[in-house]
Design a protein around this motif. Structure first.
Motif, PDB file in Angstrom:
ATOM      1  N   LEU A   1       0.999  -0.867  -0.175  1.00  0.00           N
ATOM      2  CA  LEU A   1       0.026  -0.119   0.139  1.00  0.00           C
ATOM      3  C   LEU A   1       1.464   0.830   0.014  1.00  0.00           C
ATOM      4  O   LEU A   1       1.408   1.304   0.788  1.00  0.00           O
ATOM      5  CB  LEU A   1      -0.706   0.015   1.367  1.00  0.00           C
ATOM      6  CG  LEU A   1      -1.711  -0.950   1.595  1.00  0.00           C
ATOM      7  CD1 LEU A   1      -2.460  -0.956   2.624  1.00  0.00           C
ATOM      8  CD2 LEU A   1      -2.858  -1.090  -0.256  1.00  0.00           C
ATOM      9  N   PRO A   2       0.621   2.028  -0.696  1.00  0.00           N
ATOM     10  CA  PRO A   2       1.537   3.300  -0.767  1.00  0.00           C
ATOM     11  C   PRO A   2       1.838   4.168  -0.247  1.00  0.00           C
ATOM     12  O   PRO A   2       2.895   4.514   0.309  1.00  0.00           O
ATOM     13  CB  PRO A   2       1.174   3.702  -2.084  1.00  0.00           C
ATOM     14  CG  PRO A   2       0.082   3.807  -1.976  1.00  0.00           C
ATOM     15  CD  PRO A   2      -0.162   1.785  -2.280  1.00  0.00           C
ATOM     16  N   ASP A   3       0.461   4.313   0.588  1.00  0.00           N
ATOM     17  CA  ASP A   3       1.081   5.511   2.297  1.00  0.00           C
ATOM     18  C   ASP A   3       0.801   4.635   3.845  1.00  0.00           C
ATOM     19  O   ASP A   3       0.342   5.167   4.763  1.00  0.00           O
ATOM     20  CB  ASP A   3      -0.954   6.073   2.045  1.00  0.00           C
ATOM     21  CG  ASP A   3      -1.963   4.961   1.702  1.00  0.00           C
ATOM     22  OD1 ASP A   3      -1.715   3.791   2.312  1.00  0.00           O
ATOM     23  OD2 ASP A   3      -3.283   5.967   1.504  1.00  0.00           O
ATOM     24  N   ARG A   4       0.873   3.408   3.240  1.00  0.00           N
ATOM     25  CA  ARG A   4       1.276   2.081   4.551  1.00  0.00           C
ATOM     26  C   ARG A   4       1.919   1.905   4.698  1.00  0.00           C
ATOM     27  O   ARG A   4       2.120   0.668   4.184  1.00  0.00           O
ATOM     28  CB  ARG A   4      -0.524   1.633   4.898  1.00  0.00           C
ATOM     29  CG  ARG A   4      -1.238   2.156   5.096  1.00  0.00           C
ATOM     30  CD  ARG A   4      -2.506   1.152   6.469  1.00  0.00           C
ATOM     31  NE  ARG A   4      -3.332   2.035   6.138  1.00  0.00           N
ATOM     32  CZ  ARG A   4      -4.311   1.964   6.808  1.00  0.00           C
ATOM     33  NH1 ARG A   4      -4.496  -0.040   7.484  1.00  0.00           N
ATOM     34  NH2 ARG A   4      -5.767   2.551   7.229  1.00  0.00           N
ATOM     35  N   PRO A   5       3.331   2.238   5.077  1.00  0.00           N
ATOM     36  CA  PRO A   5       4.673   1.158   4.801  1.00  0.00           C
ATOM     37  C   PRO A   5       4.187  -0.209   6.425  1.00  0.00           C
ATOM     38  O   PRO A   5       3.199   0.010   6.712  1.00  0.00           O
ATOM     39  CB  PRO A   5       5.406   2.040   5.899  1.00  0.00           C
ATOM     40  CG  PRO A   5       5.396   3.319   5.878  1.00  0.00           C
ATOM     41  CD  PRO A   5       3.709   3.677   5.623  1.00  0.00           C
TER      42      PRO A   5
END
Lengths: 367, 367
Positions: A312-316
């Protein structure tokens, strides 16, 4: 590069103990990682209702070129995956390789089937038209009025309920732990990497555009305890109705499936009628089979009918492995292998490029 | 004349706690007799699967003149019987009096229905042909293509499962005792009079020619928890298939029934298909209903399709009340009343003359 640890947070938390989640857990645990799988009711999702066709060919549709490529890649992994799993779990799961017959009842049905298999041959997929006499030589149980068909020798099948059992055994034997409880928010989990393989449940956990697509399915059973009177998977078109018939060793025949844009799991009279009519029109002896079960499940659908696999791009530290829609069983090996690779190396296989969560970034901002 | 006793063997042993057995027990106990009813699983026989149509008219067939007379006599007793039972049990049992529509889907179906209702009118039974517009005014849920029909205003319905519950309460309140166990031989019983109301089980106990006649039935349920979209019982002919649709207050619609000369209770795909197709052809909205249940039961059939009610000629003190075939529910009041009368007075009502066990004396000698 994720290396195995002995203490602190676990290496990998997997949300969802369907085939994809369990296979990811198995593959990660087999690489030495500490893995915990969370699910209040393992195997109770879409896989419980699924037929288990491993059909990149008979399920290849116009306009889904990239998805067809992934289906074919995963189907190619199935023989090896099945052998490894049988070894690891010590149990079978109904893996059968007789192939699939694609048939049309009326001339209109046959024309529809032909358009599709011409497209499939154009993609280089193995499908061979058969004369009606050849069709009946292969499966004498087909109705005499079936107008024609083709064989997709590489389209196999597996029993999804038994697959879940085998994957669970393999994952646990490899060291993964199953926690029988729900995950309401990803922040509850204390893991270095989290894999969301929660089917329709991924929407609430991640904001990804996964929607339930209802499927109703019947299970018939051959009378007298014998096996069904046909061996191939039959993908048929019957008076405009598309149906598949999946024979199992134990005598069961799965008849599926509706594709409905709704989120309930009611079994309706109309769906049962359509499935039964098409099934009996194609294989008349099914009229004498027991009606053993009628049920409905919810497939995780996405806006482009393709799965969502990747970070997910916004959840490392969070990876998605969901949205497999009608293809969760066939896509299990490739998903598990490439997600495990991604977890361990941080590198995404180029095969996954069309299926990243990023493609729905706009949706997720607004969703 | 049997008078009540306070000690020694009980006055009446009833074998079978279906509607007939329980109603006989209720009537006998209400007259002061000591009654014991034996059944390992009360209400689990033919009544569990029955639709509960009280239809002397829509169920009157060519060549069954005497049976039709008994059906009409019992139907005439139903209003009083229902009122007494509701009072005695303090509970309802889905007794409804909207009447039955007899309809034909195609012109062939209508011709078949017409032949039957001409016969029924010839017997003086109340049935009135309706114009298609009148039919649809009464039941707008009927398919536009239904060609025509008639109304039998005196053909009512009851819910057999609730009827069994009510009869059991009434029998027990009147003093009858229920013993939850099987009876393997009549000699096990210590009673002054024994009534065999064991359905198909009567054959083994008495040698009477009672044979199982399989019936398969579906239960649909209106979506959203509301009542079904039609109020009348619908007895329909649809492309040569005979089907009935019985709407219940709680939202259920019973769709029945096959009539098969076999003794298994398998639910088959072919039977479900035929019932669903006829039901949806006649009332299209049923396609949206839930498929709630599919089951099969065994009716106690006899060589002339009529019940067997009366003393066994070669077994003093044993009465039969069995062989009700497709008519057990409608025939419950007349059977219970006349059997109770026979138990108490020893006198058989003339109505029972065509239905005595003696008529099968030849069979029994050889059987």
């Amino acid at each position: 590069m994720l290396t195995a640890t002995r203490q602190g947070p676990v290496d990998v938390a997997v949300v969802g103990a369907g085939p994809v989640g369990l296979a990811v857990a198995w593959r990660c645990a087999a690489r030495g990682l500490r893995v915990v799988v969370h699910d209040p009711a393992p195997g109770s999702g879409a896989s419980y209702v699924a037929a288990g066709m491993l059909s990149p060919v008979a399920e290849a549709y116009f306009g889904e070129h990239e998805l067809t490529g992934l289906l074919a890649a995963s189907a190619a992994r199935w023989p090896g995956f099945a052998a490894e799993l049988a070894e690891a779990a010590g149990t079978g799961f109904g893996y059968r390789t007789e192939g699939t017959l694609v048939v049309g009842l009326t001339s209109d049905d046959l024309a529809e089937a032909r358009r599709l298999w011409s497209y499939q041959r154009g993609l280089g997929l193995p499908i061979t038209p058969l004369r009606p006499s050849e069709l009946r030589d292969r499966e004498p149980a087909l109705a005499p009025r079936v107008r024609g068909g083709a064989v997709a020798p590489g389209d196999h099948q597996v029993d999804p309920r038994r697959l879940v059992v085998a994957l669970r055994v393999a994952a646990e034997r490899a060291g993964a732990t199953l926690v029988a409880g729900p995950v309401r928010e990803l922040s509850e989990l204390d893991a270095r990497v989290t894999v969301v393989a929660a089917g329709c449940g991924a929407a609430a956990l991640t904001g990804l555009p996964v929607r339930p697509v209802k499927g109703q399915i019947l299970r018939l059973r051959a009378p007298g305890g014998g096996p069904p009177g046909f061996r191939h998977v039959i993908r048929g078109y019957a008076d405009g109705e598309s149906v598949y018939l999946v024979p199992r060793d134990g005598g069961e025949v799965v008849v599926g499936a509706t594709v409905e844009e709704r989120a309930d799991t009611r079994v309706t009279a109309g769906a049962a009628l359509r499935l039964l009519r098409a099934a009996v029109d194609l294989v008349p002896e099914l009229a004498e089979y027991d009606l053993a079960e009628a049920c409905a499940g919810l497939r995780p659908g996405t806006p482009d009918n393709a799965p969502i696999i990747g970070p997910l791009p916004d959840r490392p530290g969070v990876l998605a492995a969901t949205g497999h829609h009608r293809h969760g069983i066939v896509l299990t090996p490739v998903t598990a292998d490439l997600v495990a690779e991604l977890v361990v190396t941080g590198e995404a296989d180029p095969l996954l490029a069309p299926f990243t969560p990023e493609r729905f970034a706009g949706h997720r901002r607004h969703g």
